[in-house]
Design a protein around this motif. Structure first.
Motif, mmCIF file in Angstrom:
data_model
loop_
_atom_site.group_PDB
_atom_site.id
_atom_site.type_symbol
_atom_site.label_atom_id
_atom_site.label_comp_id
_atom_site.label_asym_id
_atom_site.label_seq_id
_atom_site.Cartn_x
_atom_site.Cartn_y
_atom_site.Cartn_z
ATOM 1 N N GLY A 93 0.796 -1.220 0.000
ATOM 2 C CA GLY A 93 0.000 0.000 0.000
ATOM 3 C C GLY A 93 0.828 1.269 0.000
ATOM 4 N N GLY A 94 2.119 1.135 0.202
ATOM 5 C CA GLY A 94 2.989 2.297 0.252
ATOM 6 C C GLY A 94 3.423 2.783 -1.122
ATOM 7 N N SER A 95 4.313 3.783 -1.124
ATOM 8 C CA SER A 95 4.773 4.410 -2.357
ATOM 9 C C SER A 95 6.286 4.507 -2.384
ATOM 10 C CB SER A 95 4.191 5.821 -2.490
ATOM 11 O OG SER A 95 2.780 5.796 -2.550
ATOM 12 N N LEU A 96 6.821 4.495 -3.581
ATOM 13 C CA LEU A 96 8.239 4.756 -3.824
ATOM 14 C C LEU A 96 8.357 5.524 -5.125
ATOM 15 C CD1 LEU A 96 10.142 1.397 -3.104
ATOM 16 C CD2 LEU A 96 10.354 3.530 -1.814
ATOM 17 N N ARG A 97 9.428 6.290 -5.232
ATOM 18 C CA ARG A 97 9.706 7.005 -6.472
ATOM 19 C C ARG A 97 11.106 6.651 -6.941
ATOM 20 N NH1 ARG A 97 11.092 13.218 -7.846
ATOM 21 N NH2 ARG A 97 9.932 13.453 -9.810
ATOM 22 N N LEU A 98 11.185 6.060 -8.117
ATOM 23 C CA LEU A 98 12.468 5.732 -8.721
ATOM 24 C C LEU A 98 12.892 6.843 -9.666
ATOM 25 C CD1 LEU A 98 11.942 1.964 -9.653
ATOM 26 C CD2 LEU A 98 12.683 2.952 -7.480
ATOM 27 N N SER A 99 14.199 7.091 -9.696
ATOM 28 C CA SER A 99 14.764 8.062 -10.620
ATOM 29 C C SER A 99 15.841 7.391 -11.455
ATOM 30 C CB SER A 99 15.370 9.250 -9.858
ATOM 31 O OG SER A 99 14.400 9.934 -9.119
ATOM 32 N N CYS A 100 16.024 7.879 -12.657
ATOM 33 C CA CYS A 100 17.038 7.322 -13.550
ATOM 34 C C CYS A 100 17.609 8.459 -14.380
ATOM 35 C CB CYS A 100 16.419 6.266 -14.445
ATOM 36 S SG CYS A 100 17.483 5.726 -15.802
ATOM 37 N N ALA A 101 18.907 8.686 -14.230
ATOM 38 C CA ALA A 101 19.582 9.749 -14.966
ATOM 39 C C ALA A 101 20.529 9.136 -15.988
ATOM 40 C CB ALA A 101 20.351 10.646 -14.009
ATOM 41 N N ALA A 102 20.398 9.569 -17.227
ATOM 42 C CA ALA A 102 21.246 9.070 -18.305
ATOM 43 C C ALA A 102 22.183 10.173 -18.773
ATOM 44 C CB ALA A 102 20.391 8.589 -19.471
ATOM 45 N N SER A 103 23.391 9.784 -19.097
ATOM 46 C CA SER A 103 24.348 10.739 -19.630
ATOM 47 C C SER A 103 25.209 10.032 -20.666
ATOM 48 C CB SER A 103 25.222 11.331 -18.524
ATOM 49 O OG SER A 103 25.950 10.315 -17.873
ATOM 50 N N ALA A 104 25.690 10.796 -21.640
ATOM 51 C CA ALA A 104 26.509 10.210 -22.692
ATOM 52 C C ALA A 104 27.353 11.296 -23.335
ATOM 53 C CB ALA A 104 25.624 9.545 -23.752
ATOM 54 N N ALA A 105 28.288 10.866 -24.130
ATOM 55 C CA ALA A 105 29.135 11.805 -24.845
ATOM 56 C C ALA A 105 28.272 12.663 -25.773
ATOM 57 C CB ALA A 105 30.174 11.040 -25.650
#
Length: 121
Positions: free
Chosen positions: A15-27
């Motif tokens: 019943g709870g919540s989570l927030r996932l983050s994803c950061a991408a970087s490249a040349a």
């Protein structure tokens, strides 16, 4: 030259919540297209959870519709997954991916290392 870094996993009660983050970087020269999340539970195949195009179009697995919301910040090449009403069956390692291309061709999809989400009381 390309990095995909996830964060935000952890242990949460049903019943709870989570927030996932994803950061991408490249040349320089890499353009990020669709980004999204897959998950893999123990003993099961990896499955698509949600994805979002660079223009904002979204696609969700039926099992998460109405509970999960994917969004992105194109300026930061970052994608977010807001997970609400979590269930024990959402327990899995969540992997972020980012499709890439150059000005003239497609490039290999970039993957993160995965972040564990555990839903348990």
């Amino acid at each position: 030259q390309v990095r995909v870094v996830e964060s935000g996993g952890g242990l949460v009660q049903p019943g709870g919540s989570l927030r996932l983050s994803c950061a991408a970087s490249a040349a320089s020269g890499s353009i990020f297209g669709a980004m999204g999340w897959y998950r893999q539970a123990a003993g099961k195949q990896r499955e698509l959870v949600a994805e979002i195009g660079s223009g904002g179009s979204t696609n969700y697995a039926d099992s998460v519709k109405g509970r999960f919301t994917i969004s992105r910040d194109n300026a930061k090449n970052t994608v977010y997954l807001q997970m609400n009403s979590l269930k024990p069956e959402d327990t899995a390692v969540y992997y972020c991916y980012a499709d890439r291309r150059s000005a003239v061709s497609s490039l290999p999809t970039a993957w993160g290392q995965g972040t564990q989400v555990t839903v348990s009381s």
